[in-house]
Design a protein around this motif. Structure first.
Motif, PDB file in Angstrom:
ATOM      1  N   SER A 299      10.587  53.595  10.523  1.00  0.00           N
ATOM      2  CA  SER A 299      11.630  53.605   9.505  1.00  0.00           C
ATOM      3  C   SER A 299      12.247  52.225   9.455  1.00  0.00           C
ATOM      4  O   SER A 299      12.175  51.456  10.421  1.00  0.00           O
ATOM      5  CB  SER A 299      12.690  54.667   9.807  1.00  0.00           C
ATOM      6  OG  SER A 299      13.638  54.762   8.752  1.00  0.00           O
ATOM      7  N   VAL A 300      12.876  51.899   8.340  1.00  0.00           N
ATOM      8  CA  VAL A 300      13.454  50.578   8.119  1.00  0.00           C
ATOM      9  C   VAL A 300      14.946  50.703   7.881  1.00  0.00           C
ATOM     10  O   VAL A 300      15.407  51.599   7.171  1.00  0.00           O
ATOM     11  CB  VAL A 300      12.771  49.889   6.919  1.00  0.00           C
ATOM     12  CG1 VAL A 300      13.487  48.602   6.538  1.00  0.00           C
ATOM     13  CG2 VAL A 300      11.305  49.603   7.223  1.00  0.00           C
TER      14      VAL A 300
ATOM     15  N   ALA B 104       9.852  48.753   1.413  1.00  0.00           N
ATOM     16  CA  ALA B 104      11.191  48.174   1.486  1.00  0.00           C
ATOM     17  C   ALA B 104      11.083  46.687   1.162  1.00  0.00           C
ATOM     18  O   ALA B 104      10.041  46.067   1.387  1.00  0.00           O
ATOM     19  CB  ALA B 104      11.795  48.370   2.875  1.00  0.00           C
TER      20      ALA B 104
ATOM     21  N   VAL C 207       2.573  44.354   8.397  1.00  0.00           N
ATOM     22  CA  VAL C 207       3.524  44.023   7.336  1.00  0.00           C
ATOM     23  C   VAL C 207       2.773  43.318   6.218  1.00  0.00           C
ATOM     24  O   VAL C 207       2.093  42.308   6.450  1.00  0.00           O
ATOM     25  CB  VAL C 207       4.658  43.128   7.861  1.00  0.00           C
ATOM     26  CG1 VAL C 207       5.567  42.669   6.720  1.00  0.00           C
ATOM     27  CG2 VAL C 207       5.473  43.867   8.916  1.00  0.00           C
TER      28      VAL C 207
ATOM     29  N   LEU D 122      11.554  43.486   2.383  1.00  0.00           N
ATOM     30  CA  LEU D 122      11.746  42.924   3.717  1.00  0.00           C
ATOM     31  C   LEU D 122      12.142  41.452   3.704  1.00  0.00           C
ATOM     32  O   LEU D 122      12.699  40.950   4.683  1.00  0.00           O
ATOM     33  CB  LEU D 122      10.465  43.084   4.534  1.00  0.00           C
ATOM     34  CG  LEU D 122       9.970  44.525   4.716  1.00  0.00           C
ATOM     35  CD1 LEU D 122       8.629  44.510   5.439  1.00  0.00           C
ATOM     36  CD2 LEU D 122      10.985  45.368   5.453  1.00  0.00           C
TER      37      LEU D 122
ATOM     38  N   LEU E 222      16.704  43.573   7.168  1.00  0.00           N
ATOM     39  CA  LEU E 222      16.111  44.858   7.521  1.00  0.00           C
ATOM     40  C   LEU E 222      15.281  44.740   8.793  1.00  0.00           C
ATOM     41  O   LEU E 222      14.516  43.790   8.969  1.00  0.00           O
ATOM     42  CB  LEU E 222      15.238  45.378   6.380  1.00  0.00           C
ATOM     43  CG  LEU E 222      15.991  45.813   5.113  1.00  0.00           C
ATOM     44  CD1 LEU E 222      15.009  46.252   4.044  1.00  0.00           C
ATOM     45  CD2 LEU E 222      16.985  46.936   5.421  1.00  0.00           C
ATOM     46  N   ASP E 223      15.436  45.724   9.668  1.00  0.00           N
ATOM     47  CA  ASP E 223      14.684  45.831  10.912  1.00  0.00           C
ATOM     48  C   ASP E 223      13.754  47.036  10.825  1.00  0.00           C
ATOM     49  O   ASP E 223      13.880  47.883   9.938  1.00  0.00           O
ATOM     50  CB  ASP E 223      15.652  45.986  12.090  1.00  0.00           C
ATOM     51  CG  ASP E 223      16.783  44.959  12.050  1.00  0.00           C
ATOM     52  OD1 ASP E 223      16.478  43.766  11.977  1.00  0.00           O
ATOM     53  OD2 ASP E 223      17.957  45.362  12.061  1.00  0.00           O
ATOM     54  N   VAL E 224      12.810  47.119  11.742  1.00  0.00           N
ATOM     55  CA  VAL E 224      11.870  48.241  11.776  1.00  0.00           C
ATOM     56  C   VAL E 224      11.997  48.978  13.101  1.00  0.00           C
ATOM     57  O   VAL E 224      11.982  48.357  14.170  1.00  0.00           O
ATOM     58  CB  VAL E 224      10.411  47.767  11.586  1.00  0.00           C
ATOM     59  CG1 VAL E 224       9.454  48.959  11.633  1.00  0.00           C
ATOM     60  CG2 VAL E 224      10.258  47.012  10.268  1.00  0.00           C
TER      61      VAL E 224
ATOM     62  N   THR F  47       5.933  52.703   4.927  1.00  0.00           N
ATOM     63  CA  THR F  47       7.153  52.744   4.140  1.00  0.00           C
ATOM     64  C   THR F  47       7.190  51.541   3.226  1.00  0.00           C
ATOM     65  O   THR F  47       6.512  50.528   3.455  1.00  0.00           O
ATOM     66  CB  THR F  47       8.401  52.792   5.044  1.00  0.00           C
ATOM     67  OG1 THR F  47       9.550  53.134   4.255  1.00  0.00           O
ATOM     68  CG2 THR F  47       8.642  51.451   5.725  1.00  0.00           C
TER      69      THR F  47
ATOM     70  N   VAL G 218       5.043  48.330   5.116  1.00  0.00           N
ATOM     71  CA  VAL G 218       4.883  48.335   6.570  1.00  0.00           C
ATOM     72  C   VAL G 218       4.132  49.603   6.947  1.00  0.00           C
ATOM     73  O   VAL G 218       4.460  50.693   6.480  1.00  0.00           O
ATOM     74  CB  VAL G 218       6.235  48.332   7.315  1.00  0.00           C
ATOM     75  CG1 VAL G 218       6.003  48.090   8.813  1.00  0.00           C
ATOM     76  CG2 VAL G 218       7.172  47.291   6.754  1.00  0.00           C
TER      77      VAL G 218
ATOM     78  N   PHE H 120       9.403  39.343  11.871  1.00  0.00           N
ATOM     79  CA  PHE H 120      10.028  40.262  12.826  1.00  0.00           C
ATOM     80  C   PHE H 120       9.807  39.778  14.250  1.00  0.00           C
ATOM     81  O   PHE H 120       8.820  39.101  14.550  1.00  0.00           O
ATOM     82  CB  PHE H 120       9.457  41.678  12.663  1.00  0.00           C
ATOM     83  CG  PHE H 120       9.790  42.293  11.339  1.00  0.00           C
ATOM     84  CD1 PHE H 120      10.938  43.035  11.176  1.00  0.00           C
ATOM     85  CD2 PHE H 120       8.963  42.089  10.244  1.00  0.00           C
ATOM     86  CE1 PHE H 120      11.259  43.574   9.949  1.00  0.00           C
ATOM     87  CE2 PHE H 120       9.282  42.619   9.007  1.00  0.00           C
ATOM     88  CZ  PHE H 120      10.435  43.369   8.861  1.00  0.00           C
TER      89      PHE H 120
ATOM     90  N   GLY I  95      14.380  42.071  12.068  1.00  0.00           N
ATOM     91  CA  GLY I  95      13.932  41.250  10.954  1.00  0.00           C
ATOM     92  C   GLY I  95      14.717  39.959  10.836  1.00  0.00           C
ATOM     93  O   GLY I  95      15.901  39.895  11.183  1.00  0.00           O
TER      94      GLY I  95
END
Length: 436
Positions: free
Chosen positions: A308-309, A261, A283, A263, A318-320, A259, A272, A341, A335
């Motif tokens: 997904s983020v 994003a 990452v 980050l 943002l987290d994963v 994905t 990621v 992370f 994150g």
């Protein structure tokens, strides 16, 4: 696959009684993300339930309290409104009857966009066994019609819709695991029509595909995860409707999903990937000119196949979320807002296997939920009330057979998020329309 032990509670949401609908068409068993013969037609509308199985959106919901409740679940603790009254109430989770549309043999991946410029969102699904790219034109009201003929392909596995030649019509790009290439279908200018696909070189067995502006020039670039060569191919737009030769970035073994994003909050899109055979994530932080720093590995779970983020813990970073289909397992990496992370054990205390996962606020309470597909049980699973010390709830919605991919989007413009699945085992696309 085992369900959550000892703590089952049934919750009936929105629909007062369970029902099933079916027809006499054949179904297939059969990835994108498995088949007897599938029923196909040159044109099919989603105004009726046409596949087996099709179900109501009455969920089986499990929470950790052990209580049984009749009515709508709310992750906020506030009373939820009445389903079907047209009002979106925080904490409300409502879906109408699931509807399935026959689409080829084994649809394995999806994307969405307005292909014909009529203001309605359209769907594209890639059919791995059928060797086609299928288009479903939106009719409004979350209804779709399958278009004929399908676009020919070889072994399509991933798909993305984007304007790839600045014309500004939306085009279709497909990751083809048989050709080791990304095949691009350019819109011709006639509504819903596309030219013969043109391949550009990728790595070994390209699987997942994303598009975004990686170098800030306003053009859509492409990135594909190559399962066999264990790298990501980054193809930047050349400004003339094509792409410069791809640059390959090594990641973990067998990247299965990826994905884009931002980050680290610098305004550039980072990458990621879920690396199945090295049991971790990679990452890659963007430099801003379309290139990326070397991958940073994060061990996470055995055989992660989807990610997904989103901001799961509400801290603005943002987290994963990553999930494994084979183990099964699901894990959240929190994150720090700077591209780093950390694992938070127990953030989702009960694991569940998912083939595809999306982070989205399905119940409109301001808190992100986890939405995924359990391919073995042919379900969409919605996990709410997530976080340390919380008691998460799990709602299960039956869809087509062996769902391998899903989208979460407002299909009908009512402000509520709907869910679409690609069901490789029944050769269908299933739509769970929100019914606030």
């Amino acid at each position: 696959m085992s369900r959550l032990p000892l703590l089952l509670a049934l919750l009936i949401a929105c629909t007062p009684e369970a029902a099933t609908t079916s027809d006499t068409s054949g179904t297939s068993t059969g990835t994108g993300e498995q088949a007897t013969d599938a029923s196909t037609a040159s044109t099919s509308s989603a105004t009726a339930s046409t596949s087996t199985p099709t179900t109501t959106a009455t969920p089986t919901t499990t929470d950790t309290t052990g209580d049984t409740t009749i009515g709508e679940a709310s992750s906020t603790g506030a009373p939820a409104g009445t389903c079907g009254d047209g009002t979106i109430d925080p904490g409300q989770l409502c879906f109408a009857l699931a509807r399935s549309i026959p689409v080829g043999v084994t649809p394995v991946a999806l994307d969405i966009g307005d292909l014909d410029g009529d203001g309605h969102l359209d769907l594209v699904a890639v059919d791995l066994a059928g060797q086609t790219v299928e288009r479903l034109l939106g009719l409004g009201g979350a209804e779709f019609e399958l278009q004929s003929p399908a676009l020919p392909s070889f072994q399509p596995r991933g798909v993305v819709i984007a304007d790839l030649d600045e014309d500004p019509r939306l085009d279709i790009a497909v990751a083809d695991i048989g050709l080791d290439a990304i095949t691009i279908y350019h819109a011709t200018g006639r509504p819903g029509e596309f030219a013969v696909g043109k391949p550009i070189k990728a790595g070994g067995k390209p699987r997942a595909l994303v598009a975004g502006d990686l170098d800030g020039d306003g053009r859509s670039d492409l990135v594909v995860a190559n399962e066999e060569s264990s790298d990501l191919s980054v193809a930047l737009a050349d400004g003339a409707g094509g792409f410069v030769p791809a640059v390959h970035y090594p990641v973990g073994l067998a990247p299965y999903e990826l994905t884009l994003a931002d980050l680290d909050g610098d305004g550039d899109l980072d990458l990621v990937s879920a690396d199945k055979d090295s049991n971790g994530l990679s990452v890659l932080l963007a430099t801003g000119d379309g290139s990326f720093a070397a991958a940073t590995p994060y061990p996470i779970i055995d055989e992660p196949r989807t990610l997904s983020v989103g901001d799961i813990d509400g801290d603005g970073a943002l987290d994963v979320v990553a999930a494994s289909y084979t183990t099964p397992n699901l894990k959240v990496l929190l994150g720090d807002g700077a591209g780093g992370f950390a694992d938070k054990p127990g953030f989702v205390p009960f694991s569940i296997g998912m083939y595809a996962v999306v982070v989205a606020d399905l119940d409109h309470d301001g808190v992100q939920d986890i939405v995924g597909v359990d391919s073995d049980l042919s379900e969409v699973v919605v996990i709410r009330n997530i976080g340390p010390g919380k008691l998460p709830t799990y709602a299960h919605y039956v869809v087509g057979v062996n769902p391998d991919d899903l989208l979460v989007r407002d299909l009908d413009g009512d402000g509520a998020l709907d869910v679409v699945t690609a069901d490789s085992g029944s050769g269908t696309i299933t739509i769970l329309r929100a019914d606030p």
